[in-house]
Design an enzyme around this catalytic site. Structure first.
Site, PDB file in Angstrom:
ATOM      1  N   SER A   1       0.864  -1.194   0.000  1.00  0.00           N
ATOM      2  CA  SER A   1       0.000   0.000   0.000  1.00  0.00           C
ATOM      3  C   SER A   1       0.892   1.233   0.000  1.00  0.00           C
ATOM      4  CB  SER A   1      -0.870   0.028   1.259  1.00  0.00           C
ATOM      5  OG  SER A   1      -1.543   1.275   1.354  1.00  0.00           O
TER       6      SER A   1
ATOM      7  N   TYR B   1      -1.351  -0.353  10.428  1.00  0.00           N
ATOM      8  CA  TYR B   1      -1.560  -0.896   9.078  1.00  0.00           C
ATOM      9  C   TYR B   1      -0.440  -0.437   8.153  1.00  0.00           C
ATOM     10  CZ  TYR B   1      -3.603  -1.215   4.368  1.00  0.00           C
ATOM     11  OH  TYR B   1      -3.816  -1.462   3.022  1.00  0.00           O
TER      12      TYR B   1
HETATM   13  P1  NAP Z   1     -11.433  -6.283   0.803  1.00  0.00           P
HETATM   14  O1  NAP Z   1     -12.336  -5.896  -0.311  1.00  0.00           O
HETATM   15  O2  NAP Z   1     -11.833  -5.998   2.198  1.00  0.00           O
HETATM   16  O3  NAP Z   1     -11.089  -7.850   0.632  1.00  0.00           O
HETATM   17  C1  NAP Z   1     -10.224  -8.471   1.541  1.00  0.00           C
HETATM   18  C2  NAP Z   1     -10.070  -9.927   1.169  1.00  0.00           C
HETATM   19  O4  NAP Z   1      -9.142 -10.513   2.120  1.00  0.00           O
HETATM   20  C3  NAP Z   1     -11.365 -10.704   1.277  1.00  0.00           C
HETATM   21  O5  NAP Z   1     -11.429 -11.608   0.197  1.00  0.00           O
HETATM   22  C4  NAP Z   1     -11.226 -11.467   2.599  1.00  0.00           C
HETATM   23  O6  NAP Z   1     -11.882 -12.723   2.648  1.00  0.00           O
HETATM   24  C5  NAP Z   1      -9.726 -11.699   2.625  1.00  0.00           C
HETATM   25  N1  NAP Z   1      -9.226 -11.977   3.968  1.00  0.00           N
HETATM   26  C6  NAP Z   1      -9.289 -11.211   5.074  1.00  0.00           C
HETATM   27  N2  NAP Z   1      -8.725 -11.839   6.121  1.00  0.00           N
HETATM   28  C7  NAP Z   1      -8.278 -13.035   5.667  1.00  0.00           C
HETATM   29  C8  NAP Z   1      -7.627 -14.142   6.260  1.00  0.00           C
HETATM   30  N3  NAP Z   1      -7.279 -14.136   7.555  1.00  0.00           N
HETATM   31  N4  NAP Z   1      -7.337 -15.217   5.484  1.00  0.00           N
HETATM   32  C9  NAP Z   1      -7.680 -15.242   4.169  1.00  0.00           C
HETATM   33  N5  NAP Z   1      -8.303 -14.213   3.552  1.00  0.00           N
HETATM   34  C10 NAP Z   1      -8.609 -13.132   4.287  1.00  0.00           C
HETATM   35  O7  NAP Z   1     -10.004  -5.594   0.634  1.00  0.00           O
HETATM   36  P2  NAP Z   1      -9.231  -4.997  -0.631  1.00  0.00           P
HETATM   37  O8  NAP Z   1      -9.396  -3.539  -0.612  1.00  0.00           O
HETATM   38  O9  NAP Z   1      -9.528  -5.755  -1.847  1.00  0.00           O
HETATM   39  O10 NAP Z   1      -7.725  -5.274  -0.156  1.00  0.00           O
HETATM   40  C11 NAP Z   1      -6.887  -6.254  -0.741  1.00  0.00           C
HETATM   41  C12 NAP Z   1      -5.448  -5.908  -0.416  1.00  0.00           C
HETATM   42  O11 NAP Z   1      -5.140  -4.628  -0.960  1.00  0.00           O
HETATM   43  C13 NAP Z   1      -5.173  -5.802   1.086  1.00  0.00           C
HETATM   44  O12 NAP Z   1      -3.891  -6.358   1.368  1.00  0.00           O
HETATM   45  C14 NAP Z   1      -5.178  -4.306   1.336  1.00  0.00           C
HETATM   46  O13 NAP Z   1      -4.397  -3.947   2.440  1.00  0.00           O
HETATM   47  C15 NAP Z   1      -4.574  -3.803   0.031  1.00  0.00           C
HETATM   48  N6  NAP Z   1      -4.863  -2.390  -0.268  1.00  0.00           N
HETATM   49  C16 NAP Z   1      -6.152  -1.970  -0.477  1.00  0.00           C
HETATM   50  C17 NAP Z   1      -6.379  -0.618  -0.751  1.00  0.00           C
HETATM   51  C18 NAP Z   1      -7.769  -0.078  -1.006  1.00  0.00           C
HETATM   52  O14 NAP Z   1      -7.928   1.160  -1.041  1.00  0.00           O
HETATM   53  N7  NAP Z   1      -8.766  -0.909  -1.226  1.00  0.00           N
HETATM   54  C19 NAP Z   1      -5.304   0.282  -0.799  1.00  0.00           C
HETATM   55  C20 NAP Z   1      -4.033  -0.184  -0.555  1.00  0.00           C
HETATM   56  C21 NAP Z   1      -3.811  -1.526  -0.315  1.00  0.00           C
HETATM   57  P3  NAP Z   1     -13.516 -12.812   2.865  1.00  0.00           P
HETATM   58  O15 NAP Z   1     -14.126 -12.303   1.597  1.00  0.00           O
HETATM   59  O16 NAP Z   1     -13.800 -14.261   3.068  1.00  0.00           O
HETATM   60  O17 NAP Z   1     -13.817 -11.951   4.037  1.00  0.00           O
END
Ligand code: NAP
Length: 252
Positions: free
Chosen positions: A146, A160
């Site tokens: 991130s 985080y």
């Molecule tokens: P999201 O929509 O909340 O999805 C998170 C995913 O992680 C879900 O599929 C969830 O599974 C899974 N997960 C959570 N805990 C887990 C565990 N203990 N074991 C296995 N799977 C787990 O999040 P996102 O925004 O797509 O984020 C994905 C990545 O991008 C993360 O690493 C986040 O830090 C990074 N990121 C996101 C942003 C942003 O703005 N969105 C920005 C920078 C970085 P379930 O569906 O079963 O709950």
């Protein structure tokens, strides 16, 4: 016989950025293992769209913080799809927004457990399976970091940001450690991207729109735009790229 398709395992592939990576990978000729933790319905929807693109695909429940789950999900992915060649370390959470002094230990521990230890268990298993020195095909690992790692997320979730700093260090070190094993290791650092993480994980529904004015391109990123960078790093077009970390953040 048609040539063997590459196989990618994506943690947290049932929603958000992970789902976009799974769908783009399927469309680009990969077979896809979609790990999820609890939202089976979303993972199965992604599974169907991957299959509709012609990919073989499986959805695998498992908690990345549990080493046994990680081993099992790799075993099940390989039993269903054949040898894994690519791994996307994507599962992550933030925890409720707040200042560090006001944040409960369990919020911080859960974030570090998933984002750092979970990523380490997955990277370790990937190293064991992909290494050409251990009979693997070689391939690549892409971790989702991130821009928070360098911005620091003051007042929001410094723990985080610190967890993503760990991903950046892991990417540098592991890329060097695994270069002779035929494994490239890279990261993508998204900026604010349109997923449920903002509302479900930070508990701050207005967050995305509030940050818009701080983004030079003046809009929120889409998960598909993050997936494009991941797929590039996985591809042969990136064959000389390892240890890289691509910001996909609209200039933020
Ligand atoms: P999201 O929509 O909340 O999805 C998170 C995913 O992680 C879900 O599929 C969830 O599974 C899974 N997960 C959570 N805990 C887990 C565990 N203990 N074991 C296995 N799977 C787990 O999040 P996102 O925004 O797509 O984020 C994905 C990545 O991008 C993360 O690493 C986040 O830090 C990074 N990121 C996101 C942003 C942003 O703005 N969105 C920005 C920078 C970085 P379930 O569906 O079963 O709950």
């Amino acid at each position: 016989m048609s040539p063997k398709r590459p196989v990618v395992l994506i943690t947290g592939g049932g929603r958000g950025i992970g789902a976009a990576v799974a769908q783009l990978a399927a469309a680009r000729g990969y077979d896809v293992a979609i790990n999820f933790k609890s939202d089976r319905a979303s993972a199965e929807h992604v599974l169907e769209t991957c299959r509709a693109s012609g990919a073989a695909a499986v959805a695998l429940p498992g908690d990345v913080t549990n080493e046994n789950d990680v081993t099992r999900m790799f075993d099940e992915a390989e039993a269903a799809l054949g040898r894994i060649s690519h791994v996307v370390n994507n599962a992550g959470i933030t925890g409720r927004s707040g200042r560090l002094e006001a944040t409960a230990a369990e919020t911080i521990r859960a974030c570090i457990d998933i984002n750092v230890l979970g990523a380490l268990w997955v990277a370790r298993e990937a190293a064991r399976r992909l290494s050409t020195r251990q009979g693997g095909t070689g391939g690549s690992i892409v971790s989702i970091s991130s821009v928070a790692a360098r911005l620091g997320s003051a007042g929001e979730y410094v723990w985080y940001a610190a967890s993503k700093g760990a991903i950046d260090s892991l990417t540098i070190g592991l890329s060097q450690e695994l270069a002779a094993d035929g494994i490239r290791v890279n990261a993508v650092s998204p900026g604010i991207t349109r997923t449920d993480i903002h509302e479900r994980s930070t508990g701050d529904a207005g967050r995305m729109e509030r940050f818009r004015s701080k983004i030079p391109l003046n809009r929120i990123g889409e998960p598909e735009e993050i997936a494009e960078a991941v797929l590039f790093l996985m591809s042969d077009a990136a064959s000389y790229i390892t240890g890289a970390n691509i910001p996909v953040s609209g200039g933020r």
